[in-house]
Design a protein around this motif. Structure first.
Motif, PDB file in Angstrom:
ATOM      1  N   LYS A   1       0.848  -1.197   0.000  1.00 33.03           N
ATOM      2  CA  LYS A   1       0.000   0.000   0.000  1.00 33.03           C
ATOM      3  C   LYS A   1       0.881   1.244   0.000  1.00 33.03           C
ATOM      4  CE  LYS A   1      -3.984  -2.078   2.186  1.00 33.03           C
ATOM      5  NZ  LYS A   1      -4.843  -2.143   3.360  1.00 33.03           N
ATOM      6  N   PRO A   2       0.291   2.397  -0.313  1.00 25.51           N
ATOM      7  CA  PRO A   2       1.123   3.613  -0.358  1.00 25.51           C
ATOM      8  C   PRO A   2       1.667   3.998   1.018  1.00 25.51           C
ATOM      9  CG  PRO A   2      -1.047   3.993  -1.317  1.00 25.51           C
ATOM     10  CD  PRO A   2      -1.091   2.661  -0.690  1.00 25.51           C
ATOM     11  N   PHE A   3       2.862   4.552   0.988  1.00 22.89           N
ATOM     12  CA  PHE A   3       3.520   4.946   2.222  1.00 22.89           C
ATOM     13  C   PHE A   3       2.739   6.032   2.947  1.00 22.89           C
ATOM     14  CE2 PHE A   3       6.297   8.069   4.271  1.00 22.89           C
ATOM     15  CZ  PHE A   3       6.869   7.282   5.239  1.00 22.89           C
ATOM     16  N   TRP A   4       2.211   7.002   2.185  1.00 24.05           N
ATOM     17  CA  TRP A   4       1.567   8.150   2.837  1.00 24.05           C
ATOM     18  C   TRP A   4       0.373   7.722   3.686  1.00 24.05           C
ATOM     19  CZ3 TRP A   4      -3.507   9.385   1.909  1.00 24.05           C
ATOM     20  CH2 TRP A   4      -4.102   8.867   0.757  1.00 24.05           C
ATOM     21  N   GLN A   5      -0.334   6.716   3.189  1.00 26.91           N
ATOM     22  CA  GLN A   5      -1.476   6.223   3.981  1.00 26.91           C
ATOM     23  C   GLN A   5      -0.989   5.671   5.311  1.00 26.91           C
ATOM     24  OE1 GLN A   5      -3.873   3.324   1.996  1.00 26.91           O
ATOM     25  NE2 GLN A   5      -4.487   4.748   0.382  1.00 26.91           N
ATOM     26  N   ASN A   6       0.096   4.921   5.215  1.00 26.61           N
ATOM     27  CA  ASN A   6       0.628   4.289   6.420  1.00 26.61           C
ATOM     28  C   ASN A   6       1.164   5.328   7.394  1.00 26.61           C
ATOM     29  OD1 ASN A   6       0.794   1.658   7.393  1.00 26.61           O
ATOM     30  ND2 ASN A   6       3.013   1.702   7.213  1.00 26.61           N
ATOM     31  N   PHE A   7       1.789   6.348   6.835  1.00 29.77           N
ATOM     32  CA  PHE A   7       2.330   7.426   7.672  1.00 29.77           C
ATOM     33  C   PHE A   7       1.199   8.068   8.476  1.00 29.77           C
ATOM     34  CE2 PHE A   7       3.514  11.813   8.476  1.00 29.77           C
ATOM     35  CZ  PHE A   7       4.812  11.697   8.934  1.00 29.77           C
ATOM     36  N   LEU A   8       0.092   8.323   7.785  1.00 30.20           N
ATOM     37  CA  LEU A   8      -1.036   8.967   8.466  1.00 30.20           C
ATOM     38  C   LEU A   8      -1.713   8.005   9.445  1.00 30.20           C
ATOM     39  CD1 LEU A   8      -2.512  11.085   5.553  1.00 30.20           C
ATOM     40  CD2 LEU A   8      -0.965  11.797   7.359  1.00 30.20           C
ATOM     41  N   LYS A   9      -1.704   6.726   9.110  1.00 28.47           N
ATOM     42  CA  LYS A   9      -2.254   5.754  10.068  1.00 28.47           C
ATOM     43  C   LYS A   9      -1.397   5.744  11.336  1.00 28.47           C
ATOM     44  CE  LYS A   9      -4.049   2.269   6.894  1.00 28.47           C
ATOM     45  NZ  LYS A   9      -3.773   0.880   6.500  1.00 28.47           N
ATOM     46  N   GLY A  10      -0.088   5.866  11.134  1.00 33.84           N
ATOM     47  CA  GLY A  10       0.811   5.920  12.289  1.00 33.84           C
ATOM     48  C   GLY A  10       0.522   7.136  13.145  1.00 33.84           C
ATOM     49  N   ILE A  11       0.165   8.239  12.476  1.00 37.89           N
ATOM     50  CA  ILE A  11      -0.179   9.456  13.214  1.00 37.89           C
ATOM     51  C   ILE A  11      -1.441   9.210  14.051  1.00 37.89           C
ATOM     52  CG2 ILE A  11      -1.004  11.840  12.908  1.00 37.89           C
ATOM     53  CD1 ILE A  11       1.960  11.675  12.434  1.00 37.89           C
ATOM     54  N   LEU A  12      -2.297   8.327  13.551  1.00 36.16           N
ATOM     55  CA  LEU A  12      -3.494   7.990  14.337  1.00 36.16           C
ATOM     56  C   LEU A  12      -3.111   7.428  15.709  1.00 36.16           C
ATOM     57  CD1 LEU A  12      -6.207   6.317  12.075  1.00 36.16           C
ATOM     58  CD2 LEU A  12      -6.427   8.333  13.488  1.00 36.16           C
ATOM     59  N   GLY A  13      -1.988   6.730  15.730  1.00 34.76           N
ATOM     60  CA  GLY A  13      -1.498   6.208  17.012  1.00 34.76           C
ATOM     61  C   GLY A  13      -1.235   7.355  17.975  1.00 34.76           C
ATOM     62  N   LEU A  14      -0.660   8.411  17.423  1.00 34.33           N
ATOM     63  CA  LEU A  14      -0.400   9.596  18.240  1.00 34.33           C
ATOM     64  C   LEU A  14      -1.713  10.242  18.665  1.00 34.33           C
ATOM     65  CD1 LEU A  14       1.780  11.402  19.344  1.00 34.33           C
ATOM     66  CD2 LEU A  14       1.816  12.615  17.188  1.00 34.33           C
ATOM     67  N   TRP A  15      -2.660  10.213  17.762  1.00 37.46           N
ATOM     68  CA  TRP A  15      -3.996  10.750  18.078  1.00 37.46           C
ATOM     69  C   TRP A  15      -4.597   9.990  19.261  1.00 37.46           C
ATOM     70  CZ3 TRP A  15      -9.093   8.996  18.062  1.00 37.46           C
ATOM     71  CH2 TRP A  15     -10.080   9.985  18.073  1.00 37.46           C
ATOM     72  N   PHE A  16      -4.494   8.673  19.224  1.00 40.03           N
ATOM     73  CA  PHE A  16      -5.004   7.868  20.339  1.00 40.03           C
ATOM     74  C   PHE A  16      -4.309   8.276  21.640  1.00 40.03           C
ATOM     75  CE2 PHE A  16      -5.927   4.529  17.000  1.00 40.03           C
ATOM     76  CZ  PHE A  16      -7.299   4.617  17.110  1.00 40.03           C
ATOM     77  N   THR A  17      -3.008   8.557  21.537  1.00 41.67           N
ATOM     78  CA  THR A  17      -2.248   8.886  22.750  1.00 41.67           C
ATOM     79  C   THR A  17      -2.749  10.184  23.361  1.00 41.67           C
ATOM     80  OG1 THR A  17      -0.379   7.926  21.601  1.00 41.67           O
ATOM     81  CG2 THR A  17       0.091   9.012  23.665  1.00 41.67           C
TER      82      THR A  17
END
Lengths: 319, 699
Positions: free
Chosen positions: B533-549
């Motif tokens: 899958k595209p990297f940018w999607q994954n990058f933003l999904k990773g940011i979701l982790g920060l959002w959860f935090t």
């Protein structure tokens, strides 16, 4: 006043305790009160007498240690009653980063108000409290009087049946005070019930129908203002159309002596300082740059000016 | 190749583990709720006695609350009896006491779960009632908007601008080696953003309500028809929206920063999000050796020395998607192994390894026979292809298929049928040279034998490499699934669909350099690459982790601030967050599995200068210390249950190494549900704290 009880307290008691539950202060002791619909009810007392505590208990901001506080027949802790209440705190603790419009919009949103009604009512209230020109300024830039006005507007945003005012004239100049008092009377005339507490006895005396006097958390007096202030041992007579002179005085003394009384004071009535101040300001506005003249002197001046004008006119005619 | 192994200390939760997790949650949160109920009940009775009122509730919701309270009390009392029964050896009761293994719940575990759930329901009933019947979204939204305006006008959002400092100066410190570049850039962003957002979230959450109480602004709100909990929700939602918008903007800029600075080589290899399918790792011929490394993440297999048994690392794939068998292109298996050298070997050369992809239903003997047959047939039919190479490719293939039908009268026709079906579905392969033709024949043989053996691979230390497996193998496995369900193996477990066997090549040519080496493997070191899958999607999904935090931080701070002052709230939140990072350590202490024992043993070791990993000699003193530590364990268990699992939301490893963050298993199951489960009790606590707080009480 139609006699319907809007607010009732039964043996309402509030004791402040510390973290460990130890008693610190008895703020209110077994207060029994009833406030009827359509009256202006004043709570009077020195600092720490329990006035504000009573108001906070009625609003559910404090919980009673004992007794009951009922508003519209419901316990004070019932949030639903707040739909029918407007509250102006002692100081206007509004959000200072909002402007007047936003403030009323915010508080309006807390009620079930149709957006259109909310906007119209906010506009009207801003106009009523005289802040139309300043409605876009944030509250931080407002003077204390202006904040008190917008505070009153937020208290009225829901068109409440019961308005609770904690020191409503605090921080207001005499003009503002008069405006506030007139507005309170207007609200009463619209059928609203007002509960107010104040240090300024003259305010209470001017507008309240009934007052309760508290001291150290206990009710000392309760009744109509007139009833409480009336001294039945004395009599007051006001007359017009006659000049006060020795002959009149002698006649009056004779009449009173006949009925077993005597004159304690006889003289001209005085106005209040507030009335005098308001007249000065009003005249100053009407005639900028002219010094204020008391009414009697103003009359004399007017007569003199009239005479002078007439003389000048006749001179001109002669010429 | 860029090193891209996903190394996770803790696997994300599986769907199968959800019931167990829910049970655990009901028990832990329920126990806390039960303790709160005991305190509340005593207070309620005393208060009503003092005011000469009946403590019995008069409303319907009050009676339902009482019902759950009664059920919970009854079940907890019975559980207490079972524990007592265990102590004094009453068998009937002891059998019903809760067991220690959460995977195998006993009647006692279920009773504990129901008792906890009843206590939770009793506590949550008034909250639910208010949320459903009394609260209004319009009011909550008005309060949320107020929070937003307050934060914006007080210029709190300017703090997000600090990220520009990172953009300006981070390059000075980021190593520019292409294989590390993306990882480093991602690390810079994922390390810079949390302090920025967590500090902002904690400050906003901790100070807003106390500031309102102190300034008495809150008086003008609670004297409106506002449920006090609406203030909590309004503040929480308002700040969450603000932080979300801020995070979205900063994340977008950060993505630009990462993308624009990346080396083209690194971009080619790293700008992706692999969707891996992992198997379970097992060993054959060894139990997986330790080479003495402190972190025991990997286990090692060795090359075969003379007379020794061959050692294999075996990945078993339970289920594989059926679409793999319909693909036209080969299916990639990627791997990254650690090589532990016992001898120097050959300079700049890796270790040669053999891979075998095979039907998971086969036992060892069947596997050997299939492999032998595959090897023989591959030689035989490829020779045939060479012989017929002058003829058109289609005719050669037909000849091979005819020959297979003759050689394997039973399996041959089925294999031909599968091959034809595959060609019909996936399309005809382009057979324009002998090599491609030989590959096609090999793929056909995969359909016949259910096994694929690629050529020996030179495995390099910590490098991501790939092997391409013909899709025909998966078609073969799919056909088996359709024909006959997998049976349970001898150990009672369902047999895997496919196995991958890996061993160090020990042929004569490589034995001298290969055999002494060790190959370090972990479960996640080999995987089927299902998609990219595209990297940018994954990058933003990773940011979701920060959002959860930061939602977690807000979710702790706002409810706490309903009772505590701003400073104390902030300190408590930061303490919980910080301690949450060390949650695994607290868990070990609570379970008594920490090396060196509990606090008392630790103190003893300090004074006696005893090494922490050594065993303490048994003595009355040590026994007493261990008993005291057992009490500490109980305390640590309580502490552990209130600590947030902060590390769970750190998804940097996925992004940095180019592995897809799955919406379902990682983001929803492993992040979102635990977050909701953790914050729910905090929100309930916040509800009660503010509801029963005298807003105007100066104390």
């Amino acid at each position: 006043m139609n006699g319907e009880v809007v607010v009732e307290t039964r043996k309402l008691t509030k004791i402040y305790r510390d973290f460990w539950g130890r008693q610190k202060k008895i703020a209110l002791r077994a207060l029994n009160l009833q406030v009827n619909r359509g009256e202006i009810f004043g709570l009077l007392g020195p600092n720490g007498s329990g006035k504000t505590t009573t108001i906070k208990l009625l609003l559910g901001l404090l919980f009673p240690t004992d007794g009951d506080a009922l508003v519209f027949g419901k316990p004070a802790a019932d949030v639903a009653k707040n739909e029918r209440i407007g509250y102006l705190p002692e100081e206007s603790y509004l959000y200072r980063f909002l402007n007047a419009e936003e403030t009323l919009d915010f508080y309006g949103r807390l009620f079930k108000l149709d957006p259109k009604v909310r906007r119209e009512r906010a506009e009207k209230l801003i106009d009523t409290v005289g802040l139309s020109r300043d409605k876009k300024r944030i509250l931080k830039e407002y003077s204390k009087g202006m904040r008190q006005r917008i505070g009153l507007a937020q208290a009225l945003i829901n068109d409440p049946e019961l308005v609770i005012l904690d020191e409503p004239t605090s921080g207001l100049d005499p003009l503002g005070t008069r405006w506030m008092k007139d507005l309170i009377v207007q609200l009463r005339d619209q059928g609203k019930t007002i509960i107010m507490c104040s240090h300024r006895l003259e305010d209470v005396q001017d507008i309240c129908d009934r007052v309760a006097i508290l001291n150290e958390g206990e009710l000392q007096e309760l009744g109509t203002v007139r009833g409480l202030l009336e001294d039945v041992q004395k009599m007051e007579l006001q007359a017009s159309g006659v000049q006060l002179n020795d002959a009149l005085r002698a006649d009056l003394e004779q009449v009173l002596a006949k009925h077993g009384g005597k004159i304690e004071f006889i003289g001209h009535p005085t106005t209040t300082l507030e009335d005098l101040f308001l007249r000065i300001v009003a005249q100053s506005k009407a005639h900028p740059g002219k010094r204020y003249l008391p009414e009697r002197m103003a009359k004399d001046a007017a007569v003199t000016a009239e005479k002078a004008g007439a003389a000048e006119k006749s001179t001109n005619i002669k010429k | 190749m860029v090193f891209a192994a996903l190394t996770l200390e803790r696997e994300p939760m599986k769907w199968a583990e959800l019931p167990m997790a829910l049970r655990g949650w009901a028990q832990t949160a329920g126990l806390v709720a039960a303790l709160a109920l005991i305190i509340w009940t005593i207070n309620w009775v005393v208060q009503n006695r003092m005011r000469h009122r009946s403590p019995m509730p008069r409303t319907a919701s009050g009676r339902i609350f009482l019902l759950f309270l009664g059920i919970s009390a009854g079940l907890f009392a019975f559980l207490g009896l079972t524990l007592l029964g265990r102590q004094i050896n009453i068998r009937a009761l002891a059998e019903m006491s809760p067991g220690a293994d959460p995977m195998r719940p006993t009647i006692g575990n279920w009773l504990f779960t129901f008792a906890g759930a009843a206590a939770l329901l009793a506590v949550a009933m008034p909250v639910l009632y208010d949320v459903v019947f009394r609260m209004r979204w319009g009011r909550i939204w008005a309060l949320a908007r107020l929070s937003l305006k307050e934060a914006i006008r007080s210029r709190v959002v300017l703090i997000f601008g600090l990220i520009t400092l990172v953009f300006l100066f981070a390059d000075w410190f980021v190593p520019y080696k292409p294989e590390d570049q993306l990882r480093n850039y991602v690390a810079v962003i994922y390390l810079s953003l949390p302090p920025l957002f967590l500090v902002t979230a904690s400050l906003l959450g901790a100070f807003s309500i106390p500031a309102d109480i102190r300034s008495q602004s809150i008086h003008t709100i609670v004297t409106k028809p506002v449920e006090k909990f609406e203030i909590v929700l309004g503040r929480f939602i308002g700040y969450a929206i603000l932080m979300t918008v801020g995070l979205a903007v900063v994340a977008g800029l950060s993505l630009g920063y990462v993308v624009r600075g990346i080396h083209p080589d690194a971009a080619k290899e790293s700008f992706k999000a692999r969707v891996p399918i992992y198997g379970e790792l097992g060993f054959d011929g060894t139990r997986g050796e330790s080479v003495g490394r402190v972190w025991g993440y990997r286990k090692y297999i060795g090359g075969r020395s003379a007379g020794a048994k061959e050692q294999y690392a075996v990945w078993s794939f339970e289920d594989l998607p059926s679409e793999l068998g319909r693909r036209a292109q080969p299916v990639a298996f990627e791997f990254t192994f650690d090589i532990y050298r016992m001898t120097k070997g050959q300079e700049d050369r890796g270790v040669f390894c053999d891979f075998l992809f095979i039907d998971g239903r086969l036992d060892r003997d069947e596997m050997q026979s299939r492999l032998s047959a595959f090897r023989e047939d591959r030689k035989k039919y490829q020779d045939l292809v060479t012989k017929l190479s002058a003829q058109p490719a289609a005719e050669v293939l037909t000849r091979v298929e005819e020959q297979v039908k003759v050689d394997y009268p039973r399996e041959g026709p089925e294999a031909v049928k599968l091959a034809q079906a595959h060609r019909a579905e996936a399309g005809e392969a382009k057979l324009d040279n002998l090599r491609s033709l030989r590959q096609e024949v090999e793929s056909f043989l995969v359909l016949l034998h259910g096994v694929y053996e690629p050529a020996t691979v030179e495995v390099k230390d910590y490098h991501t490499q790939a092997i391409e497996v013909p899709p025909q193998l998966f078609r073969y496995l799919n056909s088996l699934e359709t024909a006959k369900p997998r049976e349970e193996g001898t150990q009672g477990f369902r047999l895997p669909m496919m196995r991958v066997w890996v061993n160090i090549n020990s042929s004569d040519a490589t034995r001298a350099t290969n055999a002494p080496q060790m190959l370090g493997v972990a479960r996640a070191d080999l995987y089927l690459l299902a998609a990219e899958k595209p990297f940018w999607q994954n990058f933003l999904k990773g940011i979701l982790g920060l959002w959860f935090t930061f939602v977690l931080v807000l979710g702790i701070a706002v409810p706490l601030s309903t009772y505590l002052s701003g400073v104390i709230t902030w300190l408590c939140t930061m303490f919980l967050f910080g301690a949450g990072i060390a949650r695994d350590f607290v868990k070990r202490l609570s379970e008594g599995t920490h090396e060196g024992g509990g606090p008392m043993q630790s103190i003893y070791r300090i004074f006696n200068q005893t090494f922490h990993s050594g065993q303490l000699d048994e003595s009355p003193t040590i026994t007493t210390l261990k008993d005291v530590d057992a009490v500490y364990q109980f305390v640590f268990r309580l502490v552990y249950s209130i600590l947030p699992d902060v590390n769970r939301y750190d998804l940097q490893e996925y992004v940095a190494n180019g592995f897809d963050i799955a919406w379902g298993r990682v983001l929803f199951l492993d992040c979102f549900l635990p977050l909701v489960g953790y914050l729910l009790p905090w929100m309930i606590l916040g509800y009660y704290l503010i509801k029963y707080r005298e807003i105007a009480n100066p104390n």
